[in-house]
Design an enzyme around this catalytic site. Structure first.
Site, PDB file in Angstrom:
ATOM      1  N   ARG A   1       0.835  -1.203   0.000  1.00  0.00           N
ATOM      2  CA  ARG A   1       0.000   0.000   0.000  1.00  0.00           C
ATOM      3  C   ARG A   1       0.869   1.253   0.000  1.00  0.00           C
ATOM      4  O   ARG A   1       0.515   2.261  -0.629  1.00  0.00           O
ATOM      5  CB  ARG A   1      -0.950   0.000   1.199  1.00  0.00           C
ATOM      6  CG  ARG A   1      -1.969   1.127   1.158  1.00  0.00           C
ATOM      7  CD  ARG A   1      -3.056   0.953   2.176  1.00  0.00           C
ATOM      8  NE  ARG A   1      -4.077   0.013   1.788  1.00  0.00           N
ATOM      9  CZ  ARG A   1      -5.190   0.335   1.122  1.00  0.00           C
ATOM     10  NH1 ARG A   1      -5.389   1.583   0.740  1.00  0.00           N
ATOM     11  NH2 ARG A   1      -6.070  -0.578   0.825  1.00  0.00           N
TER      12      ARG A   1
ATOM     13  N   GLU B   1      -9.659   5.722   7.198  1.00  0.00           N
ATOM     14  CA  GLU B   1      -8.219   5.946   7.109  1.00  0.00           C
ATOM     15  C   GLU B   1      -7.793   7.207   6.362  1.00  0.00           C
ATOM     16  O   GLU B   1      -6.855   7.886   6.782  1.00  0.00           O
ATOM     17  CB  GLU B   1      -7.563   4.724   6.443  1.00  0.00           C
ATOM     18  CG  GLU B   1      -7.689   3.456   7.245  1.00  0.00           C
ATOM     19  CD  GLU B   1      -7.171   2.259   6.466  1.00  0.00           C
ATOM     20  OE1 GLU B   1      -6.319   1.544   7.005  1.00  0.00           O
ATOM     21  OE2 GLU B   1      -7.602   2.045   5.316  1.00  0.00           O
TER      22      GLU B   1
END
Length: 777
Positions: A325, A728
């Site tokens: 990520r 997030e």
């Protein structure tokens, strides 16, 4: 037998349950102290308490371990080591390199070696410290820099390339090179790690656990005690915070309690003391970066290379997906034509680092923001102008380095709105005027954007299930596979179901997440909780609604040609207004199925880890923030004066909850980048393992002027009611705080020198950067 389906609609003009601010479903219970957390569950008669014996060495062979003093301690019932585990001694979520209890060798200070079970929590803790352990110490690695130099990795390093970086770099008229270190972060959930294991008949086990991933806990416990998964039931009503720290790391505690309860056939509770919790568990990965970027005279990036080394800790845990990520978020909001992005998960003799809100995305994105900040200063330009120049385009320059086309780009419009609403340009001039007249106090200002991909890196995790019951009195019970950690997922799922059935929220109740109700769930992580579970619950409720609609048509006909409508606690059919409970009672007598399961799998996702390419994200969330700070150049102290944040939540399911999530993420991210410093002593012991030594933001750190708004947008993807995730992505908004501090430091040297500021930007780090600027100026 399948029931016929009748057309139905929900008249939003008359009634709706989504898209409006509603209080958290447990808000009153929280305020009254009646919300049940794992430690609040009434203990059964005969409950015992556990504690873990921890290593005092960072890397060593265990040459002897005398547990006789532990066994003879007051109240001790049993002591267990790895030799007593009948199943698999492993709690690693992906690679099986993470023992529940150490065998022969310890890999970090704080690694569990054995478990004590006693009559009270205090007796167990005291006994665990009486073990006599001798070690043969081995060489240890502590930092990512050391791991990189030694070639020590828990996984093979990964690389993502696009274009011809080297050729583009050599042709670039300007170059910037450097290093950056960004520290890790403790999740610091209010409720510590805890598990309560209760034996059931036929060797089964109920585990009450504070976890973001009940199904993973079910698997780990089943493997540890040597039974099939159907004999282990894991339940979690709510957590007192998770932030990623209870995705995989709760497995150690669940497995340990489960092993002891299975052996003793008595309930066993294992609750971590805060110091032990912080010593044992992993945190956000710290990153070390080496970068070089080529750019033209306007500030457009022509070539970019970054080499990121993570402090993974002693085992893989979730470091691989975190690194992936980070690689996929290095671009942030910018088109990068020719790139070479590398990431290595450095193996260190520290806690095995794990998920944390953002899951590597913030660590990837901050590097390109740091680089753009340097480019702007080198060219004597406002960083906002350089950022805007490099933004992704709408129809051109709109493909990411990993090959996903961006079809929902709103970053230019969002940034323009924030620039105007925050008075950015006028405030920039005011900051410059203030600094010119102030020799000691210096102000800084920064506007930073974000683009964050929403989905799990691993495609198969993007699925969810739900179960909806309608009882004969018209009340509704909802189960789903997500877990509530304060973020409001249960509230949003209830809103979705209420909307589908046309009911007030008071008619619905949500139950604890339970592996016996919804099986094979994914972790509540990657900002997908409401997306996945909301869709699954909607699917279940819609099936019930369609059955009821078909039955209503059978009873009342459909001569008016209008679809059956569900709103305001009634069913509207062919000119009749029937109370929902009345129709439900009649449907029950007619043997209409009044419960349904629901399922959802995010479509269109694919990822090739070998080529580091694909379509890993369902959509992107966007945002931007402006922060203004003042820095005392003599002490390194600073204060956030004002913060303006604009976040793209799509068509928000619950604006009140979403704004709260943005505010919380902003402050948490600010803590990561400014005050929350993890420090290990030369022997490898984490010394910042309590509130007295680890500084999370307090109320006094919040800006007096804090303006948070949601951007007016609708998700182009068919997400739940066209909303967007809000867990997030907002954690990237306080990049603006870090770069505002850097801007203030830069003013000391007339903005001619790039301050070598690393994160967290503690007062000591700020003073070091100021000294470097003064020496170079």
């Amino acid at each position: 037998m399948n029931q016929p389906v009748a057309p139905t609609v929900i008249t939003e003009a008359a009634w709706k349950a989504v898209g409006v601010g509603r209080k958290h479903e447990s808000a009153e219970l929280h305020v009254l102290g009646q919300a049940t957390y794992t430690d609040d569950i009434p203990e059964l008669h005969g409950t015992l308490h556990g504690a873990l014996g921890l290593s005092s060495k960072a890397h060593a062979r265990i040459t002897a371990m005398d547990l006789a003093p532990v066994r003879s301690a007051p109240g001790v019932v049993a002591v267990y080591t790895a030799a007593d585990i009948v199943g698999t001694n492993d709690c690693g979520p992906i690679i099986h390199d993470d023992p529940i209890w150490a065998v022969e060798e310890v890999m970090y200070v704080g690694q569990p070696m054995f478990m004590v079970v006693a009559d009270t929590h205090d007796n167990a803790r005291r006994a665990a410290r009486r073990a006599l352990v001798t070690y043969e110490e081995l060489p240890a690695i502590f930092t990512p820099q050391e791991a990189k130099a030694a070639g020590a990795y828990v996984l093979p390093p990964m690389q993502l390339k696009r274009g011809d970086y080297q050729a583009a770099f050599e042709k670039a008229p300007h170059v910037v090179k450097g290093q950056l270190f960004v520290g890790g972060q403790e999740q610091f959930y209010l409720e510590g790690q805890i598990a309560y294991a209760i034996p059931k008949e036929d060797d089964a086990l109920l585990v009450q656990c504070s976890t973001q991933h009940p199904s993973e806990m079910q698997h780990v416990v089943a493997h540890a005690i040597g039974v099939h998964s159907h004999k282990v039931q894991v339940e979690c009503r709510r957590m007192g915070g998770g932030f990623g720290g209870k995705e995989s790391q709760s497995a150690l505690w669940a497995a340990s309690a489960g092993i002891a309860a299975s052996k003793l056939r008595r309930p066993v509770k294992l609750r971590a003391d805060r110091d032990d919790d912080m010593l044992v568990t992993g945190k956000r990965h710290c990153f070390y970066y080496e970068y070089e970027v080529g750019y033209d005279g306007d500030g457009k990036i022509l070539a970019a290379r970054v080499d990121m080394t993570l402090r993974a800790g002693f085992s893989a845990d979730l470091s691989g997906p975190v690194a992936t990520r980070a690689v996929c978020h290095f671009d942030n909001a910018y088109y990068l034509s020719d790139v070479d992005i590398r990431a290595g998960c450095g193996k260190t003799n520290t806690q095995s680092n794990t998920a944390f809100r953002g899951f590597g995305g913030p660590q990837g994105a901050i590097a390109i923001e740091y680089i753009i900040d340097e480019i702007a200063r080198n060219l004597g330009r406002d960083a906002l102008d350089i950022r805007r120049l490099n933004f992704y385009g709408k129809t051109e320059r709109n493909v990411t380095p990993y090959g996903q086309e961006i079809v929902d780009n709103v970053i230019e419009a969002l940034t323009a709105e924030l620039e105007q609403s925050s008075d950015y340009r006028a405030r920039r001039q005011a900051v410059e005027a203030f600094n010119a007249a102030s020799p000691v106090l210096k102000k800084g200002l920064a506007l930073t954007p974000l683009k964050f991909g929403i989905a799990f890196n691993v495609t198969h995790l993007n699925q969810a299930g739900a179960l909806v019951h309608v009882y004969v009195d018209g009340s509704v019970l909802v189960n789903h596979g997500g877990t509530e950690m304060g973020q409001g997922i249960n509230t949003k799922v209830l809103q979705v179901v209420a909307h589908e059935l046309g009911l007030d929220m008071s008619q619905l109740r949500i139950m604890a997440t339970d592996t016996s109700k919804v099986a094979n769930t994914s972790a509540t992580a990657a900002s997908t909780g409401a997306d996945l579970n909301g869709k699954a619950a909607q699917d279940a409720a819609r099936q019930i609604r369609e059955r009821l609609a078909a039955y209503a048509v059978k009873l009342y006909g459909d001569e008016d040609g209008q679809p059956v409508r569900f709103f305001d606690n009634h069913v509207h059919v062919n000119g009749h207004k029937v109370a929902f409970p009345e129709l439900v009672q009649k449907a029950y007598l007619a043997r209409v199925q009044l419960w349904s399961d629901g399922f959802y799998a995010t479509p269109g996702l694919h990822w090739d880890p070998k080529t580091m390419s694909g379509h890993p994200f369902s959509y992107y969330a966007y945002g931007a923030a402006v922060s203004e700070v003042v820095v005392d150049t003599l002490t390194g102290e600073w204060k956030l004066l004002r913060a303006d944040a604009l976040y793209d939540a799509g068509r928000s399911l619950n604006p009140a909850i979403d704004i709260g999530q943005v505010e919380g993420a902003f402050i948490q991210g600010m803590g990561w980048l400014t005050t929350e410093q993890l420090w290990w002593n030369p022997a490898g012991k984490l010394m910042t393992h309590a509130p007295s030594t680890y500084k999370i933001p307090g109320i006094s750190d919040c800006p007096e002027d804090f303006r948070v708004k949601l951007f007016d947008n609708s998700n182009v993807e068919d997400s739940i009611h066209r909303s967007k995730a809000v867990g997030e992505p907002p954690l990237l908004l306080p990049f603006s705080v870090f770069f505002a501090i850097r801007d203030a430091i830069s003013s000391v040297g007339g903005h001619k020198v790039n301050p070598p500021l690393h994160a967290p930007a503690t007062s000591e780090e700020i003073l070091r950067a100021i000294s470097a600027v003064e020496m170079a100026a």
